[in-house]
Design an enzyme around this catalytic site. Structure first.
Site, PDB file in Angstrom:
ATOM      1  CE1 TYR A 103      -4.408  -1.263   0.659  1.00  0.00           C
ATOM      2  CE2 TYR A 103      -3.099  -3.019   1.610  1.00  0.00           C
ATOM      3  CZ  TYR A 103      -4.295  -2.552   1.114  1.00  0.00           C
ATOM      4  OH  TYR A 103      -5.382  -3.383   1.082  1.00  0.00           O
ATOM      5  CE1 TYR A 142      -2.484  -6.461   3.723  1.00  0.00           C
ATOM      6  CE2 TYR A 142      -3.256  -6.255   1.469  1.00  0.00           C
ATOM      7  CZ  TYR A 142      -3.447  -6.068   2.825  1.00  0.00           C
ATOM      8  OH  TYR A 142      -4.606  -5.487   3.256  1.00  0.00           O
TER       9      TYR A 142
END
Lengths: 231, 196
Positions: A103, A142
């Site tokens: 991110y 992730y």
């Protein structure tokens, strides 16, 4: 006209201990029923003037010196109310990690590369048929700290208003066939029978030849509890 | 044909560049921020601020607060309000708690008027955060509206000993009036959250 109730058989509970952060953050006392009035049946109205020309295209709205890396996708679908009526002219906001699972946020410490050409945020307004459409890069899985060897399945976050504060929704959608889905406490927090609604469909019809794979994700918000005929 | 509602999921920790980009310094416009009423809007200009506290009493640095309110005369900027829109007033704000050293949210706005003959002035609040799987609704009422609050039909449905959790405290400062409203997710002072 009142809106349908929030269907708690479709939404996750406020405390879901397998998702550990809920334990200290989810309210523990029963919600107090609030009869809907003007305060609940109104909400912010966003027009086309609140949207920039590239806001719907995440493959271009973060470009600095080249194209973002990863698999281009089209994400489209209809925004409907729970009587099946399309919701036109409503704001859809999305945000996501990049194709490496990172991110664009200072608090994301995952050791995967940032993409200088990918911001990860976008927005659009539905058309007269309630349709929205984004171009983006497929996000990746992730790791996160919830439990040993915890991985989030690839997902895109969505935020919608509908026509009132009562129809507000923030959610995430997932991709078909992801082996991480049955292991994910956030996906699994949704009651069985409803969580499958969070998985987009692959569509060869939406897929653009030579350019991008297509996914369809319809979104159902709360709406007025009766048709105009019944009112 | 009834359709199942799309389930809610948490906003997660990384909403800032999508939902509150300007506040957090990302190169992307925001659709809303801390300014709920323009400086020239009619009414008493006030600041609303507070923190979100978790079950351990710790301030939450990654919550997002949205507010929606009527203008100083009690009108909502929405077609469903039969009194017609007030073009200079928007009434919506959105702020994250991650850019203030004390994890506060804040809004600059005007104190709302009463939206109908019965309800006391109030601001509608939605709370989102990592660890909250479905957003929750609450309301800010004003402690200095005791008479109106005593007649408010929504407050009347709240157990008397919990009504205080919905009252913002007035703090008169040299720069203007601030109302303080902390949101307690859990604990003895757990804020009243509504099923809207």
């Amino acid at each position: 006209m009142p809106y349908t109730a929030r269907d708690w058989d479709s939404h996750p509970p406020l405390v879901s201990p397998d998702y550990k952060s809920t334990v200290a953050r989810g309210p523990t006392r029963p919600l107090v029923p609030l009869p809907q009035g003007l305060s609940e049946l109104t909400g912010p109205v966003f027009g086309h003037d609140s949207i920039g020309p590239l806001d719907h295209d995440l493959t271009r709205n973060g470009v600095r010196n080249g194209e973002p890396l990863g698999e281009r996708i089209v994400v489209t679908g209809r925004v409907l109310d729970d009587r099946g009526r399309p919701i036109p002219s409503t704001l859809v906001e999305i945000w996501q990690c990049n194709s490496a699972g990172r991110y664009n946020h200072a608090a994301d410490q995952h050791d995967a590369p940032l993409d200088p050409n990918f911001l990860g945020g976008g927005r659009c307004i539905t058309d007269d048929a309630g349709q929205y459409r984004f171009y983006t890069i497929k996000p990746a899985a992730y790791p996160w700290g919830n439990h040993h060897n915890a991985w989030r399945p690839a997902h895109i976050h969505l935020s919608l208003f509908g026509n009132s504060m009562a129809s507000r929704l923030v959610t995430q959608f997932y991709f078909p066939g992801d082996p991480l889905l049955p292991l994910d406490p956030i996906f699994n927090s949704v009651p069985a029978g409803a969580r499958e609604r969070l998985i987009a469909d692959f569509s060869i019809d939406v897929t653009e030849p030579g350019f991008a794979l297509g996914y369809v994700f319809d979104i159902v918000l709360r709406g007025p509890d009766a048709t105009p005929m019944e009112a | 044909m009834p359709k199942g509602q799309t389930p809610s999921q948490t906003v997660g920790p990384f909403f800032a560049y999508g939902l509150t980009p300007r506040q957090y310094g990302y190169p992307f416009a925001s659709i809303a921020g801390a300014e709920v009423a323009a400086p020239d809007a009619d009414g008493e200009h006030v600041r609303i601020e507070g923190r979100v506290l978790d079950g351990a009493g710790e301030p939450v640095p990654d919550a997002m607060i949205e507010i929606w309110q009527a203008d100083a005369s009690g009108r909502y900027a929405h077609p469903a309000d039969p009194r017609g829109s007030n073009a200079s007033f928007r009434g919506f704000g959105r702020v994250g708690t991650g850019t203030d050293a004390q994890c506060r949210y804040w809004f600059t706005t005007v104190k709302p008027g009463a939206v109908d003959g019965a309800q006391a002035p109030h601001i509608n609040v939605i709370v989102f955060m990592r660890g909250l799987l479905s957003h929750v609704y609450t309301r800010i009422y004003f402690e200095d509206e005791a008479e109106a609050n005593a007649r408010d039909p929504v407050l009347a449905t709240v157990p008397a000993e919990r009504r205080d959790t919905l009252l913002a405290r007035r703090i008169a400062l040299p720069g203007g009036t601030t109302y303080r409203f902390d949101i307690h997710m859990q604990g003895p002072m757990e804020t009243v959250f509504f099923d809207v």
